[in-house]
Design a protein around this motif. Structure first.
Motif, PDB file in Angstrom:
ATOM      1  N   UNK A  41       0.832  -1.207   0.000  1.00  0.00           N
ATOM      2  CA  UNK A  41       0.000   0.000   0.000  1.00  0.00           C
ATOM      3  C   UNK A  41       0.860   1.248   0.000  1.00  0.00           C
ATOM      4  N   UNK A  42       0.284   2.313  -0.520  1.00  0.00           N
ATOM      5  CA  UNK A  42       0.809   3.663  -0.352  1.00  0.00           C
ATOM      6  C   UNK A  42      -0.031   4.290   0.747  1.00  0.00           C
ATOM      7  N   UNK A  43       0.598   4.677   1.835  1.00  0.00           N
ATOM      8  CA  UNK A  43      -0.123   5.255   2.962  1.00  0.00           C
ATOM      9  C   UNK A  43       0.125   6.752   3.024  1.00  0.00           C
ATOM     10  N   UNK A  44      -0.956   7.487   3.245  1.00  0.00           N
ATOM     11  CA  UNK A  44      -0.900   8.924   3.500  1.00  0.00           C
ATOM     12  C   UNK A  44      -1.185   9.105   4.985  1.00  0.00           C
ATOM     13  N   UNK A  45      -0.192   9.537   5.743  1.00  0.00           N
ATOM     14  CA  UNK A  45      -0.345   9.767   7.172  1.00  0.00           C
ATOM     15  C   UNK A  45      -0.008  11.220   7.442  1.00  0.00           C
ATOM     16  N   UNK A  46      -1.050  12.018   7.614  1.00  0.00           N
ATOM     17  CA  UNK A  46      -0.913  13.459   7.826  1.00  0.00           C
ATOM     18  C   UNK A  46      -0.087  14.116   6.711  1.00  0.00           C
ATOM     19  N   UNK A  47      -0.324  13.693   5.470  1.00  0.00           N
ATOM     20  CA  UNK A  47       0.341  14.287   4.321  1.00  0.00           C
ATOM     21  C   UNK A  47       1.689  13.683   3.971  1.00  0.00           C
ATOM     22  N   UNK A  48       2.201  12.792   4.818  1.00  0.00           N
ATOM     23  CA  UNK A  48       3.462  12.113   4.517  1.00  0.00           C
ATOM     24  C   UNK A  48       3.148  10.767   3.876  1.00  0.00           C
ATOM     25  N   UNK A  49       3.708  10.533   2.687  1.00  0.00           N
ATOM     26  CA  UNK A  49       3.456   9.300   1.951  1.00  0.00           C
ATOM     27  C   UNK A  49       4.550   8.283   2.229  1.00  0.00           C
ATOM     28  N   UNK A  50       4.152   7.024   2.385  1.00  0.00           N
ATOM     29  CA  UNK A  50       5.109   5.940   2.584  1.00  0.00           C
ATOM     30  C   UNK A  50       4.531   4.655   2.000  1.00  0.00           C
ATOM     31  N   UNK A  51       5.409   3.773   1.562  1.00  0.00           N
ATOM     32  CA  UNK A  51       5.006   2.474   1.016  1.00  0.00           C
ATOM     33  C   UNK A  51       5.238   1.420   2.087  1.00  0.00           C
ATOM     34  N   UNK A  52       4.258   0.532   2.255  1.00  0.00           N
ATOM     35  CA  UNK A  52       4.354  -0.567   3.214  1.00  0.00           C
ATOM     36  C   UNK A  52       4.067  -1.871   2.491  1.00  0.00           C
ATOM     37  N   UNK A  53       4.824  -2.901   2.862  1.00  0.00           N
ATOM     38  CA  UNK A  53       4.649  -4.234   2.294  1.00  0.00           C
ATOM     39  C   UNK A  53       4.266  -5.194   3.404  1.00  0.00           C
ATOM     40  N   UNK A  54       3.204  -5.968   3.162  1.00  0.00           N
ATOM     41  CA  UNK A  54       2.718  -6.886   4.178  1.00  0.00           C
ATOM     42  C   UNK A  54       3.522  -8.163   4.226  1.00  0.00           C
ATOM     43  N   UNK A  55       3.498  -8.794   5.386  1.00  0.00           N
ATOM     44  CA  UNK A  55       2.731  -8.393   6.563  1.00  0.00           C
ATOM     45  C   UNK A  55       3.467  -7.341   7.386  1.00  0.00           C
ATOM     46  N   UNK A  56       2.703  -6.382   7.923  1.00  0.00           N
ATOM     47  CA  UNK A  56       3.275  -5.375   8.819  1.00  0.00           C
ATOM     48  C   UNK A  56       2.168  -4.742   9.659  1.00  0.00           C
ATOM     49  N   UNK A  57       2.583  -4.142  10.765  1.00  0.00           N
ATOM     50  CA  UNK A  57       1.682  -3.460  11.691  1.00  0.00           C
ATOM     51  C   UNK A  57       2.094  -1.997  11.760  1.00  0.00           C
ATOM     52  N   UNK A  58       1.097  -1.097  11.664  1.00  0.00           N
ATOM     53  CA  UNK A  58       1.358   0.341  11.691  1.00  0.00           C
ATOM     54  C   UNK A  58       0.504   0.955  12.795  1.00  0.00           C
ATOM     55  N   UNK A  59       1.153   1.640  13.745  1.00  0.00           N
ATOM     56  CA  UNK A  59       0.406   2.342  14.784  1.00  0.00           C
ATOM     57  C   UNK A  59      -0.027   3.694  14.231  1.00  0.00           C
ATOM     58  N   UNK A  60      -1.305   4.005  14.391  1.00  0.00           N
ATOM     59  CA  UNK A  60      -1.859   5.277  13.924  1.00  0.00           C
ATOM     60  C   UNK A  60      -2.416   6.005  15.144  1.00  0.00           C
ATOM     61  N   UNK A  61      -1.834   7.151  15.448  1.00  0.00           N
ATOM     62  CA  UNK A  61      -2.231   7.920  16.623  1.00  0.00           C
ATOM     63  C   UNK A  61      -3.562   8.644  16.388  1.00  0.00           C
ATOM     64  N   UNK A  62      -4.279   8.902  17.454  1.00  0.00           N
ATOM     65  CA  UNK A  62      -5.542   9.640  17.398  1.00  0.00           C
ATOM     66  C   UNK A  62      -5.335  10.987  16.716  1.00  0.00           C
TER      67      UNK A  62
END
Length: 97
Positions: A41-62
């Motif tokens: 996946x391509x993840x957008x986290x507060x405007x910062x883009x990053x690529x992640x390959x599974x399996x993986x766990x990502x903590x997402x803050x409130x």
């Protein structure tokens, strides 16, 4: 495809997306985990883009705006601590307006 899983104090939303499928950016009221079971996946986290390959766990803050775009076919899980066990109202409890 979305499946809802409920257990004592835990809600897991399971999503299977095909390549180019998206989960639009949104915010949650609480910290949670995103788990990429398979694929990329391509993840957008507060405007910062990053690529992640599974399996993986990502903590997402409130309060962090986040969304994903499937680069391949994927299986994605969102894991939330909540006692709500109703698929019809779960988003009202978790998603920040």
């Amino acid at each position: 495809m979305i499946k809802h899983h409920f257990s004592a104090g835990v809600y897991v939303r399971e999503m299977a997306l095909t390549r180019e499928g998206e989960v639009l950016t949104h915010e949650h009221k609480y910290d949670h985990f995103g788990i990429l079971g398979s694929g990329s996946v391509l993840m957008d986290l507060d405007g910062e883009l990053s690529v992640h390959n599974g399996p993986c766990v990502i903590e997402i803050k409130a309060g962090k705006r986040h969304g994903i775009k499937a680069l391949t076919d994927i299986v994605w899980f969102c894991v939330h601590a909540t006692d709500v066990a109703d698929p019809e109202t779960i988003d009202e409890v978790l998603i920040k307006e």
